[in-house]
Design a protein around this motif. Structure first.
Motif, PDB file in Angstrom:
ATOM      1  N   ARG A   1       5.450   0.160  -2.149  1.00  0.00           N
ATOM      2  CA  ARG A   1       4.584  -0.597  -2.085  1.00  0.00           C
ATOM      3  C   ARG A   1       4.677  -0.989   0.295  1.00  0.00           C
ATOM      4  O   ARG A   1       5.676  -0.199   0.118  1.00  0.00           O
ATOM      5  N   ALA A   2       3.502  -1.414   0.459  1.00  0.00           N
ATOM      6  CA  ALA A   2       3.211  -1.693   1.952  1.00  0.00           C
ATOM      7  C   ALA A   2       4.472  -2.107   2.217  1.00  0.00           C
ATOM      8  O   ALA A   2       5.065  -1.574   3.431  1.00  0.00           O
ATOM      9  N   GLU A   3       5.434  -3.295   1.816  1.00  0.00           N
ATOM     10  CA  GLU A   3       6.478  -3.880   2.200  1.00  0.00           C
ATOM     11  C   GLU A   3       7.613  -2.714   2.539  1.00  0.00           C
ATOM     12  O   GLU A   3       8.334  -3.425   3.697  1.00  0.00           O
TER      13      GLU A   3
ATOM     14  N   PRO B   1       2.813  -4.951   6.892  1.00  0.00           N
ATOM     15  CA  PRO B   1       2.503  -4.961   5.631  1.00  0.00           C
ATOM     16  C   PRO B   1       1.210  -4.574   5.266  1.00  0.00           C
ATOM     17  O   PRO B   1       0.607  -3.694   4.563  1.00  0.00           O
ATOM     18  N   HIS B   2       0.456  -5.380   5.843  1.00  0.00           N
ATOM     19  CA  HIS B   2      -0.875  -5.669   5.104  1.00  0.00           C
ATOM     20  C   HIS B   2      -1.664  -5.924   6.814  1.00  0.00           C
ATOM     21  O   HIS B   2      -1.439  -6.774   7.122  1.00  0.00           O
TER      22      HIS B   2
ATOM     23  N   PRO C   1       0.544   3.269   0.032  1.00  0.00           N
ATOM     24  CA  PRO C   1      -0.423   1.409   0.701  1.00  0.00           C
ATOM     25  C   PRO C   1      -1.192   1.835   1.688  1.00  0.00           C
ATOM     26  O   PRO C   1      -0.131   2.508   2.403  1.00  0.00           O
ATOM     27  N   THR C   2      -2.078   1.036   1.919  1.00  0.00           N
ATOM     28  CA  THR C   2      -2.908   0.915   3.207  1.00  0.00           C
ATOM     29  C   THR C   2      -2.032   0.128   3.869  1.00  0.00           C
ATOM     30  O   THR C   2      -1.356  -0.878   3.670  1.00  0.00           O
ATOM     31  N   LEU C   3      -1.804   1.053   5.376  1.00  0.00           N
ATOM     32  CA  LEU C   3      -1.198  -0.260   6.314  1.00  0.00           C
ATOM     33  C   LEU C   3      -1.551  -0.229   7.394  1.00  0.00           C
ATOM     34  O   LEU C   3      -2.430   0.626   7.760  1.00  0.00           O
ATOM     35  N   TRP C   4      -1.034  -1.078   8.101  1.00  0.00           N
ATOM     36  CA  TRP C   4      -1.553  -1.533   9.535  1.00  0.00           C
ATOM     37  C   TRP C   4      -1.320  -0.979  10.680  1.00  0.00           C
ATOM     38  O   TRP C   4       0.218  -0.474  11.197  1.00  0.00           O
TER      39      TRP C   4
ATOM     40  N   ALA D   1      -6.593   0.079   9.960  1.00  0.00           N
ATOM     41  CA  ALA D   1      -5.890   0.402   7.871  1.00  0.00           C
ATOM     42  C   ALA D   1      -5.403   1.336   7.772  1.00  0.00           C
ATOM     43  O   ALA D   1      -7.100   2.296   6.645  1.00  0.00           O
TER      44      ALA D   1
ATOM     45  N   THR E   1      -4.877   4.865   5.081  1.00  0.00           N
ATOM     46  CA  THR E   1      -4.091   5.038   4.019  1.00  0.00           C
ATOM     47  C   THR E   1      -3.826   6.249   4.089  1.00  0.00           C
ATOM     48  O   THR E   1      -4.674   7.513   3.835  1.00  0.00           O
TER      49      THR E   1
END
Length: 133
Positions: free
Chosen positions: A26-28, A35-36, A115-118, A125, A127
């Protein structure tokens, strides 16, 4: 090459744990502070390309030109911003890898996306697309 469903039978045993992790991370877990991505972040993708080398597993990395304005001289995965005509992050990552290092997209077995990260400094963003060559 992007395959639907499980690709495990086509991957070497040493890479199967990475495929399992890519399907569940997961992104977190990857970026707890960011995370988003925000709505205005620019979409981008990178290819995390694994291969069997002469002395064992290998990972494709590039070194950015020292003349670039951003991230000059840094080690990175091949990748970049999504083009309007890219169907998805996989298409972007494979296109960029072909442009940057000459990797034929049909020679890469894509086995997921992360997960796509910033990335706040550049507002991308990103991926990450794992693949096997």
């Amino acid at each position: 090459m992007k395959l639907e469903g499980s690709t495990s039978t086509a991957l070497p045993d040493w890479l199967k744990p990475v495929e399992e992790l890519a399907a569940s991370v997961r992104a977190e877990q990857l970026a707890p502070r960011f995370p988003h991505p925000p709505e205005n972040a620019r979409p981008a993708a990178v290819l995390i390309c694994f291969a069997d080398g002469e002395h064992g597993p290998e990972l494709l990395l590039t070194r950015r030109a020292v003349t670039l304005r951003n991230h000059a001289g840094q080690i990175s995965f091949p990748g970049g911003a999504c083009d309007e005509d890219d169907a998805d992050a996989v298409t972007t990552a494979l296109r960029e890898a072909e442009e940057e290092v000459g990797l034929e997209p049909d020679d890469v077995l894509v086995f997921g996306t992360l997960p796509t990260l910033w990335l706040p400094p550049c507002n991308f963003a990103v991926t990450s697309v794992p693949g096997y060559w």
